[in-house]
Design an enzyme around this catalytic site. Sequence first.
Site, PDB file in Angstrom:
ATOM      1  N   TRP A   1       3.827  -3.583 -10.749  1.00  9.16           N
ATOM      2  CA  TRP A   1       2.512  -3.505  -9.613  1.00  9.16           C
ATOM      3  C   TRP A   1       1.275  -3.532 -10.545  1.00  9.16           C
ATOM      4  O   TRP A   1       1.710  -3.450 -11.739  1.00  9.16           O
ATOM      5  CB  TRP A   1       2.493  -2.285  -8.610  1.00  9.16           C
ATOM      6  CG  TRP A   1       1.702  -2.891  -7.572  1.00  9.16           C
ATOM      7  CD1 TRP A   1       0.593  -1.814  -6.893  1.00  9.16           C
ATOM      8  CD2 TRP A   1       2.453  -3.259  -6.220  1.00  9.16           C
ATOM      9  NE1 TRP A   1       0.357  -2.380  -6.239  1.00  9.16           N
ATOM     10  CE2 TRP A   1       1.841  -3.675  -5.888  1.00  9.16           C
ATOM     11  CE3 TRP A   1       3.921  -4.068  -6.467  1.00  9.16           C
ATOM     12  CZ2 TRP A   1       1.724  -4.596  -4.871  1.00  9.16           C
ATOM     13  CZ3 TRP A   1       3.672  -5.107  -5.246  1.00  9.16           C
ATOM     14  CH2 TRP A   1       2.751  -5.230  -4.221  1.00  9.16           C
TER      15      TRP A   1
ATOM     16  N   ASP B   1      -8.579  -3.336  -8.632  1.00 13.62           N
ATOM     17  CA  ASP B   1      -9.559  -3.617  -7.886  1.00 13.62           C
ATOM     18  C   ASP B   1      -8.894  -3.556  -6.425  1.00 13.62           C
ATOM     19  O   ASP B   1      -7.642  -3.312  -5.888  1.00 13.62           O
ATOM     20  CB  ASP B   1     -10.270  -4.898  -7.293  1.00 13.62           C
ATOM     21  CG  ASP B   1      -9.657  -6.262  -7.324  1.00 13.62           C
ATOM     22  OD1 ASP B   1      -7.653  -6.489  -7.515  1.00 13.62           O
ATOM     23  OD2 ASP B   1      -9.715  -7.123  -6.541  1.00 13.62           O
TER      24      ASP B   1
ATOM     25  N   GLU C   1      -2.685  -9.786   9.312  1.00 12.37           N
ATOM     26  CA  GLU C   1      -3.520  -9.286   8.132  1.00 12.37           C
ATOM     27  C   GLU C   1      -4.468 -10.519   8.056  1.00 12.37           C
ATOM     28  O   GLU C   1      -5.576 -10.178   7.600  1.00 12.37           O
ATOM     29  CB  GLU C   1      -2.912  -9.451   6.275  1.00 12.37           C
ATOM     30  CG  GLU C   1      -3.767  -9.151   5.636  1.00 12.37           C
ATOM     31  CD  GLU C   1      -2.931  -9.348   4.097  1.00 12.37           C
ATOM     32  OE1 GLU C   1      -3.001  -8.467   3.193  1.00 12.37           O
ATOM     33  OE2 GLU C   1      -1.948 -10.862   4.248  1.00 12.37           O
TER      34      GLU C   1
ATOM     35  N   GLU D   1      -5.574  -5.528  -5.781  1.00 13.63           N
ATOM     36  CA  GLU D   1      -4.690  -5.022  -6.474  1.00 13.63           C
ATOM     37  C   GLU D   1      -4.592  -6.864  -7.283  1.00 13.63           C
ATOM     38  O   GLU D   1      -3.214  -6.896  -7.773  1.00 13.63           O
ATOM     39  CB  GLU D   1      -2.872  -4.927  -5.127  1.00 13.63           C
ATOM     40  CG  GLU D   1      -3.080  -3.539  -4.759  1.00 13.63           C
ATOM     41  CD  GLU D   1      -1.701  -3.646  -4.235  1.00 13.63           C
ATOM     42  OE1 GLU D   1      -2.073  -2.223  -4.060  1.00 13.63           O
ATOM     43  OE2 GLU D   1      -1.360  -4.205  -3.526  1.00 13.63           O
ATOM     44  N   GLU D   2      -5.413  -7.036  -7.395  1.00 13.29           N
ATOM     45  CA  GLU D   2      -5.098  -8.500  -8.114  1.00 13.29           C
ATOM     46  C   GLU D   2      -5.891  -8.290  -9.933  1.00 13.29           C
ATOM     47  O   GLU D   2      -5.738  -9.067 -10.781  1.00 13.29           O
ATOM     48  CB  GLU D   2      -5.427  -9.597  -7.933  1.00 13.29           C
ATOM     49  CG  GLU D   2      -4.797 -10.338  -6.321  1.00 13.29           C
ATOM     50  CD  GLU D   2      -5.804 -11.243  -5.411  1.00 13.29           C
ATOM     51  OE1 GLU D   2      -4.824 -11.603  -4.758  1.00 13.29           O
ATOM     52  OE2 GLU D   2      -6.940 -11.620  -5.615  1.00 13.29           O
TER      53      GLU D   2
END
Length: 501
Positions: free
Chosen positions: A161, A217, A442, A220-221
């Site tokens: 992750w 961030d 989402e 998550e990228e």
Amino acid sequence: MKFISPSVAGLVSLLASHAIAAPGGNGDNGHGSHGSSPSSRLDKFVAAEKKIALQGVLNNIGPDGSRVPGAGAGFVVASPSKVDPDYFFSWSRDAALTMLMIVDEFAFSGDKKLQAKIEQYITSQAVLQTVSNPSGTFLPQGLGLGEPKYMVDGKRFNGAWGRPQRDGPALRAITLMTYSKWLMKHGQAKKAKNVIWPIISNDLSHGGQNWNQTGFDLWEEVNGSSFFTVQTSHRALAEGQQLARDLGVKCTGCDQAPQVLCFLEDFWNGNHLVANINTNTARSGLDGNTLVGPITVFDINASCSSPTLQPCHSKTLANFKALIDSFRSAYSINKNLTDNSGVAVGRYTEDVYYGGHPWYLLTTASAELLYDAIAQWKTQRFLAVDSTSLSFFKDLYPSIKPKVYKSNTKEFNSILAAITAYADSFVAIAEKYTPADGSLSEQFNRTSGAPLSATHLTWSYAAFVTMSRRRAGSFPPTWGSSRAASPPDDPAPPPPPPPRG
């Protein structure tokens, strides 16, 4: 930095020893409704959807959430979706933002069932802080606090992750401090000090120690320095310094707040806020990151010139225009919408996740930011337009000029009416693409508007509830932004960019 191992047994005992009491007052701060009339279609939609959204959140919280069997008590599950995509986890960030909404909703309504969820969350986080994980251990340096997500029963997630993510501890601290201040106001300062402060202190120590380190961030990228993380970290440290003083305890790490505030200035490029710096990404920097930050640090009593970059700050408004304009031509469903109309809003125009589509939570966040700004102008009784914010205002009120408009004037009221209509138009976009049953995924498709990606996204529901409260004129109490220390003249050096490759 000092990290404290909470006594879970003592924590549960102390939590259970206090009767759950309803708060006084309705928390509306006397600002009145931003809606047109109670009978309007949009008002009816917001009222109905708020109930659906709040229940949607509760359905995704263990141990008795109807959509998340197996989730532990107090664990907020991102979505019941387990396949395409698998969001059946508890993210520290999503959980904290969701519970901040629950804390505010409890303060507004006095619903004891909501307070029970808050208490369960506190217990779960006291345990979670001590769970060793791929980001590190709890002791001696608290590195494990930067772990972004866990299994829904609180066990560690071992998969690959984007680690670490530094916004989770700051947001959890903000949520727990907000609840602690409610406890203090209602005669339970001892509980705030002995039960909740040790958890808060750990998160603030982590923030004070790591604010100038890079990380991933909120999407998550990107590995770098995130505007959202820095902005919310400042609020956490500044608010923590004040709460520690009120409780008579020491806040390790909170003295870094002025340095963090100084660093926040680095995200402005002269035209808009750059969502991530000290990174190697080639993106423009226009990103919904910069919408979620200002509404998270919103303070009803803050000055619009505050370096915390409140919703009504000129740079926030200029950034808002630049970001929203970037989506006008990005999505087919925004075609032919005028410059004074809201649009469907996504993360960033270069997005390719699931094909790059609008997000419900960012479309409603756009409305919330504007409702927040309106409330701040009403509170300070004037609105200042300068060269930085002029283009934002001109789309909505073409005859506006760089000057100060006082609250007792017709122009002031007309300008706010135009911005209110603009905010409502973002809500109307959300209404248009919300299914008949009120469920919020989402994302929604950039061409057809059909929902896609994770179903029943907790954050989408929570974002709708907070927006609806701001639209109705309900705002949380000040967190003390006006008392936060100013940025230093001699700031600490910023973090270096992460290595390539």
